[in-house]
Design an enzyme around this catalytic site. Structure first.
Site, PDB file in Angstrom:
ATOM      1  N   CYS A 179       3.939  12.585  -0.332  1.00 53.18           N
ATOM      2  CA  CYS A 179       4.560  11.571   0.533  1.00 53.18           C
ATOM      3  C   CYS A 179       3.793  10.252   0.583  1.00 53.18           C
ATOM      4  CB  CYS A 179       4.701  12.107   1.968  1.00 53.18           C
ATOM      5  SG  CYS A 179       5.173  13.849   2.071  1.00 53.18           S
ATOM      6  N   CYS A 182       4.580   6.768  -1.355  1.00 51.51           N
ATOM      7  CA  CYS A 182       5.649   5.853  -0.933  1.00 51.51           C
ATOM      8  C   CYS A 182       5.526   5.447   0.541  1.00 51.51           C
ATOM      9  CB  CYS A 182       7.016   6.493  -1.160  1.00 51.51           C
ATOM     10  SG  CYS A 182       7.400   6.618  -2.917  1.00 51.51           S
ATOM     11  N   HIS A 183       5.097   6.391   1.404  1.00 46.63           N
ATOM     12  CA  HIS A 183       5.087   6.082   2.844  1.00 46.63           C
ATOM     13  C   HIS A 183       3.725   5.604   3.342  1.00 46.63           C
ATOM     14  CE1 HIS A 183       9.134   7.625   3.442  1.00 46.63           C
ATOM     15  NE2 HIS A 183       8.801   8.669   2.712  1.00 46.63           N
ATOM     16  N   MET A 220      14.729   8.689  -1.356  1.00 45.99           N
ATOM     17  CA  MET A 220      13.921   9.806  -0.863  1.00 45.99           C
ATOM     18  C   MET A 220      14.308  11.066  -1.627  1.00 45.99           C
ATOM     19  SD  MET A 220      11.965  11.197   1.682  1.00 45.99           S
ATOM     20  CE  MET A 220      11.755  12.885   2.244  1.00 45.99           C
ATOM     21  N   HIS A 458       3.312  -4.196  -6.108  1.00 42.40           N
ATOM     22  CA  HIS A 458       3.259  -2.870  -6.727  1.00 42.40           C
ATOM     23  C   HIS A 458       2.734  -2.950  -8.160  1.00 42.40           C
ATOM     24  CE1 HIS A 458       4.107   1.350  -6.938  1.00 42.40           C
ATOM     25  NE2 HIS A 458       4.882   1.179  -7.994  1.00 42.40           N
ATOM     26  N   HIS A 500      10.947  -2.996 -10.874  1.00 40.50           N
ATOM     27  CA  HIS A 500       9.831  -2.106 -11.255  1.00 40.50           C
ATOM     28  C   HIS A 500       9.536  -2.379 -12.725  1.00 40.50           C
ATOM     29  CE1 HIS A 500       7.445   1.514 -11.910  1.00 40.50           C
ATOM     30  NE2 HIS A 500       7.367   1.645 -10.602  1.00 40.50           N
TER      31      HIS A 500
HETATM   32 FE1  DHE Z   1       3.041   4.964 -10.967  1.00 40.42          FE
HETATM   33  C1  DHE Z   1       1.688   2.512 -12.990  1.00 40.42           C
HETATM   34  C2  DHE Z   1       1.748   3.432  -8.247  1.00 40.42           C
HETATM   35  C3  DHE Z   1       4.949   6.987  -8.961  1.00 40.42           C
HETATM   36  C4  DHE Z   1       3.937   6.782 -13.678  1.00 40.42           C
HETATM   37  N1  DHE Z   1       1.928   3.278 -10.679  1.00 40.42           N
HETATM   38  C5  DHE Z   1       1.491   2.401 -11.645  1.00 40.42           C
HETATM   39  C6  DHE Z   1       0.779   1.327 -11.011  1.00 40.42           C
HETATM   40  C7  DHE Z   1       0.790   1.593  -9.666  1.00 40.42           C
HETATM   41  C8  DHE Z   1       1.516   2.823  -9.462  1.00 40.42           C
HETATM   42  C9  DHE Z   1       0.150   0.769  -8.573  1.00 40.42           C
HETATM   43  C10 DHE Z   1       0.143   0.135 -11.712  1.00 40.42           C
HETATM   44  C11 DHE Z   1      -1.231   0.503 -12.201  1.00 40.42           C
HETATM   45  C12 DHE Z   1      -1.899  -0.649 -12.946  1.00 40.42           C
HETATM   46  O1  DHE Z   1      -1.250  -1.296 -13.773  1.00 40.42           O
HETATM   47  O2  DHE Z   1      -3.087  -0.893 -12.709  1.00 40.42           O
HETATM   48  N2  DHE Z   1       3.339   5.160  -8.948  1.00 40.42           N
HETATM   49  C13 DHE Z   1       2.675   4.446  -8.018  1.00 40.42           C
HETATM   50  C14 DHE Z   1       3.074   4.866  -6.695  1.00 40.42           C
HETATM   51  O3  DHE Z   1       2.583   4.477  -5.600  1.00 40.42           O
HETATM   52  C15 DHE Z   1       4.238   5.770  -6.833  1.00 40.42           C
HETATM   53  C16 DHE Z   1       5.516   5.009  -6.469  1.00 40.42           C
HETATM   54  C17 DHE Z   1       4.259   6.980  -5.928  1.00 40.42           C
HETATM   55  C18 DHE Z   1       3.065   7.889  -6.036  1.00 40.42           C
HETATM   56  O4  DHE Z   1       2.922   8.761  -5.176  1.00 40.42           O
HETATM   57  O5  DHE Z   1       2.268   7.769  -6.950  1.00 40.42           O
HETATM   58  C19 DHE Z   1       4.177   6.039  -8.350  1.00 40.42           C
HETATM   59  N3  DHE Z   1       4.254   6.601 -11.269  1.00 40.42           N
HETATM   60  C20 DHE Z   1       4.922   7.273 -10.324  1.00 40.42           C
HETATM   61  C21 DHE Z   1       5.641   8.382 -10.866  1.00 40.42           C
HETATM   62  O6  DHE Z   1       6.364   9.209 -10.224  1.00 40.42           O
HETATM   63  C22 DHE Z   1       5.392   8.385 -12.332  1.00 40.42           C
HETATM   64  C23 DHE Z   1       6.703   8.151 -13.105  1.00 40.42           C
HETATM   65  C24 DHE Z   1       4.791   9.702 -12.815  1.00 40.42           C
HETATM   66  C25 DHE Z   1       3.518  10.058 -12.099  1.00 40.42           C
HETATM   67  O7  DHE Z   1       2.499  10.032 -12.780  1.00 40.42           O
HETATM   68  O8  DHE Z   1       3.524  10.301 -10.908  1.00 40.42           O
HETATM   69  C26 DHE Z   1       4.460   7.197 -12.467  1.00 40.42           C
HETATM   70  N4  DHE Z   1       2.849   4.692 -12.968  1.00 40.42           N
HETATM   71  C27 DHE Z   1       3.259   5.592 -13.913  1.00 40.42           C
HETATM   72  C28 DHE Z   1       2.897   5.075 -15.222  1.00 40.42           C
HETATM   73  C29 DHE Z   1       2.273   3.839 -15.034  1.00 40.42           C
HETATM   74  C30 DHE Z   1       2.244   3.626 -13.606  1.00 40.42           C
HETATM   75  C31 DHE Z   1       3.210   5.775 -16.554  1.00 40.42           C
HETATM   76  C32 DHE Z   1       1.689   2.898 -16.105  1.00 40.42           C
HETATM   77  C33 DHE Z   1       2.781   2.120 -16.791  1.00 40.42           C
HETATM   78  C34 DHE Z   1       2.246   1.279 -17.920  1.00 40.42           C
HETATM   79  O9  DHE Z   1       2.963   1.140 -18.938  1.00 40.42           O
HETATM   80  O10 DHE Z   1       1.118   0.754 -17.819  1.00 40.42           O
END
Ligand code: DHE
Length: 663
Positions: A179, A182-183, A220, A458, A500
């Protein structure tokens, strides 16, 4: 009685739902009595009452059954007499609308709005048709009818039960894993709404149980329906989120240093590559739920190593030279992987945060591979490590009031990028809405500038020159553009519902010159903004092109300078077929080329090119995961990699492309 479920919603409902829930909006009832014309409603439902409150007492059994259905289904969004939630307060609704009208509306609001003028006037798309049969709808209407005088027989929503210490610990851990992203750790909201007790007590245990089980239109997840949380865990969480959140502990430099593990000292590492493989073309694949990273020989399409990096590893970044992969996990653990050994191996590990998403190395000339920065979701801080050993060097607090002067208890470090032209890292500070610039040429690695941008920053990346950092203020539906050279905000561009971009995509549009692009979570749209303030100033930082996509819930897009295409995913679409697809935009035709299924299971997510830009790797995010490799010239499938080791593949990072910020 089986628990009713909220029907999966159509694309348009999802979009409006996202906006409503994120903005915390409520639908407002017009202040007038409407008597429905029953002749216009019969095609939607067979009304059971007349055009106004029935005036007859519904049977006690029907009212009691209707109250149960209301609590399990409608109470997610509505109260009776306790004020509006996501939807309006329904006190006195039967007097206002009449039972026939209510039956038509509840059966299918969208269809009813098409045939009833008053329904059309209030229909916003936010209310999905509930998955209730005619009998259940009659019972709900009977219950609403029984409350027509505005004196409902229902009690206030049931509050939480006491939790034992071990239950509280278990719930804290589920909250952190599922949770908090996102929250927020302190529940004040960001991508998801505020769920502090003030709000959750209004919804009550029954409503929260329904939300956790069935999800909400705004994005959600349906934790129960998807089988990710058990009914016992849902019961626990429905109670936990009504209690005061625990204050998570701080993590100081001493404790971080205690977690530091230098596995292979620098003197024991090779001084030149020990492998004959083209390590600069390796691709690292995140195996999310396995807590592992697979290192692939991209030329040979072979697995070279599986590295245990720890819980829910999130992203990889390459050091400036490309020699090291640096992984960061949701648990804040940073892992350094040496790619010069014959088989890549971990050389150092450290935990700088309890919760983290971002990491990067120093990339400015003269500082290559010297430092690494980690941004924390919790505690609100960034940590700088030695770039060869991960020895912790400094911790800096980022807590501050937001750009509007509001005091905050939580500020999460979101995306971090490393400049190629200055000795600085640039980071989005989510809750406070600032873009921070950290100077690593100074001894204490200070944040030398905080540029006010917008709230809830973000993800994001560089423009094609590497001068402008473009990041999503996704709850504001904007991309914010910061000139890192002058250290000023130059634009905030509205692009669509919840942009995004991942790191985004840069290319030359035949009409508008250099552009930067993003897709969106809340609507099926690719948006291009002009990104050449010198060559095409008339288009700079303005939306120049919008392209409809079949599917909401996009997370990532990717291109390469040698590719004629831009690849896009829609993994969070509620339409199952759309979550399996990849879409491709043609730069030359300036139009969507195709969308096609990549798999018949899992969620298709994230793209990466090889170094030459002639093939594209796509993840099928599933316990039985796959990597599907496409020939980029022909868009045909070349190879499908599967195997028991490919557990929940998500992000993929080519060494050369990541070190050089090619996207
Ligand atoms: Fe991510 C990048 C945060 C959910 C896969 N994700 C990022 C970045 C942030 C972030 C701040 C940028 C990092 C940077 O560039 O320095 N992500 C979050 C969350 O807060 C969120 C919404 C919820 C959570 O609880 O984490 C979240 N993210 C996800 C997923 O559900 C994904 C699809 C699978 C997972 O790993 O949980 C996911 N996030 C990714 C990926 C990147 C990413 C693959 C890097 C993308 C890129 O091409 O650089």
């Amino acid at each position: 009685m089986s628990t009713p479920t909220i029907t999966r919603i159509s694309t348009s409902l999802f979009v409006i739902g996202v906006a409503l829930v994120i903005a915390g909006c409520t639908q407002v009832l017009p202040e007038r009595v409407v008597v429905a014309d029953s002749s216009t409603t019969t095609s939607v439902a067979e009304p059971t009452g007349g055009g106004e409150a029935s005036g007859e007492m519904p049977s006690t059994e029907a009212v009691a059954a209707g109250m149960t259905v209301f609590d399990e289904t409608c109470a997610v969004c509505h109260t009776i007499g306790d004020g509006p939630l996501v939807g309006p307060d329904l006190a006195g609704i039967a007097s206002l609308r009449g039972t026939a009208w209510l039956t038509g509306w509840i059966t299918d609001p969208e269809a009813f709005a098409a045939v009833d003028a008053d329904a059309a006037e209030i229909f916003t798309g936010a209310m999905p048709a509930p998955d209730l049969d005619a009998g259940r709808i009659d019972e709900v209407v009977a219950y609403l009818d029984s409350t027509a005088d505005g004196a409902p027989p229902t009690a206030a929503p049931a509050g939480p039960r006491e939790l034992s210490a071990s239950e509280f610990d278990e719930a804290s851990s589920v909250y952190f894993n599922r949770c908090a992203g996102c929250h927020g750790t302190l529940r004040v909201g960001a991508t998801g709404p505020n769920i502090e007790p003030e709000r959750t007590l209004e919804i009550g245990t029954a409503g929260l149980t329904t939300i956790l089980t069935n999800g909400l239109p705004g994005g959600m997840p349906a934790w129960g329906e998807a089988g990710i949380l058990t009914p016992e865990e849902i019961e626990l969480m429905a109670n936990f989120v009504q209690l005061e959140p625990p204050t998570p502990p701080p993590l100081d430099l001493t404790e971080i240093t205690e977690s530091w593990n230098l596995v292979v000292p620098v003197v024991d590492r090779p001084t030149e590559p020990q492998t004959t493989r083209d390590w600069e073309n390796y691709t690292g694949i995140i195996l999310r739920d396995a807590g592992q990273v697979a290192i692939m020989d991209t030329d040979a399409h072979e697995k070279v190593a599986i590295i245990d990096t720890g819980f829910a590893v999130h992203i990889l970044r390459s050091s400036a030279t490309g020699r090291y992969f640096i992984a960061v996990g949701r648990d804040g653990r940073v892992t350094m992987i040496d790619l010069w050994t014959e088989v890549p191996e971990i050389v150092a590990q450290v935990q700088g945060c309890f919760d983290a998403r971002s990491v990067d190395g120093s990339k400015f000339e003269g500082y290559e591979d010297q430092y690494i920065i980690e941004g924390c979701y919790w505690p609100p801080q960034y940590v700088v490590f030695d770039g060869q050993t991960l020895e912790p060097l400094v911790v800096h607090d980022v807590l501050s009031p937001d750009i509007n002067g509001e005091e905050l208890n939580e500020v999460r470090v979101a995306a971090i990028v490393a400049s190629h032209f200055d000795p600085v890292w640039v980071m989005g500070l989510k809750e406070s809405g600032y873009v921070g610039i950290v100077d690593y040429s100074q001894p204490d690695f200070p944040m030398i500038k905080k540029i006010p941008a917008d709230l809830f920053l973000h993800d994001g990346g560089w423009d094609h020159t590497g001068r402008y950092f473009i990041t999503a203020a996704n709850a504001q539906n904007k991309l914010m553009v910061v000139d890192v050279k002058t250290q000023e905000l130059v634009a905030g561009v509205e692009t669509g519902d919840t942009p995004h971009p991942g790191r985004g995509a840069n290319w030359i549009d035949p009409e508008f010159g250099w552009v930067y692009a993003t897709t969106h979570i809340g609507e099926g749209k690719l948006t291009l903004i002009g990104a050449d303030p010198e060559g095409s100033p008339e288009y700079a930082w303005q939306v120049v092109r919008e392209v409809d996509l079949p599917g909401t819930g996009s997370l990532f897009l990717k291109t390469h300078p040698n590719s004629p295409w831009v690849w896009m995913d829609t993994p969070l679409s509620n339409e199952i077929e759309e979550s399996h697809q990849a879409c491709v935009y043609s730069k030359e035709k300036m139009a969507l080329e195709t969308c096609f299924p990549v798999a018949d299971h899992g969620r298709v997510v994230h793209f990466e090119y090889d170094r030459a830009g002639d093939e594209v790797w796509v993840s099928v995010w599933d316990p039985d995961g796959e990597i599907v490799i496409y020939d980029d010239a022909t868009l045909t499938e070349k190879l499908r990699i599967a195997g028991p080791w490919l557990i929940t593949p998500t992000g993929k990072f080519n060494v050369f492309n990541t070190a050089n910020d090619i996207y």
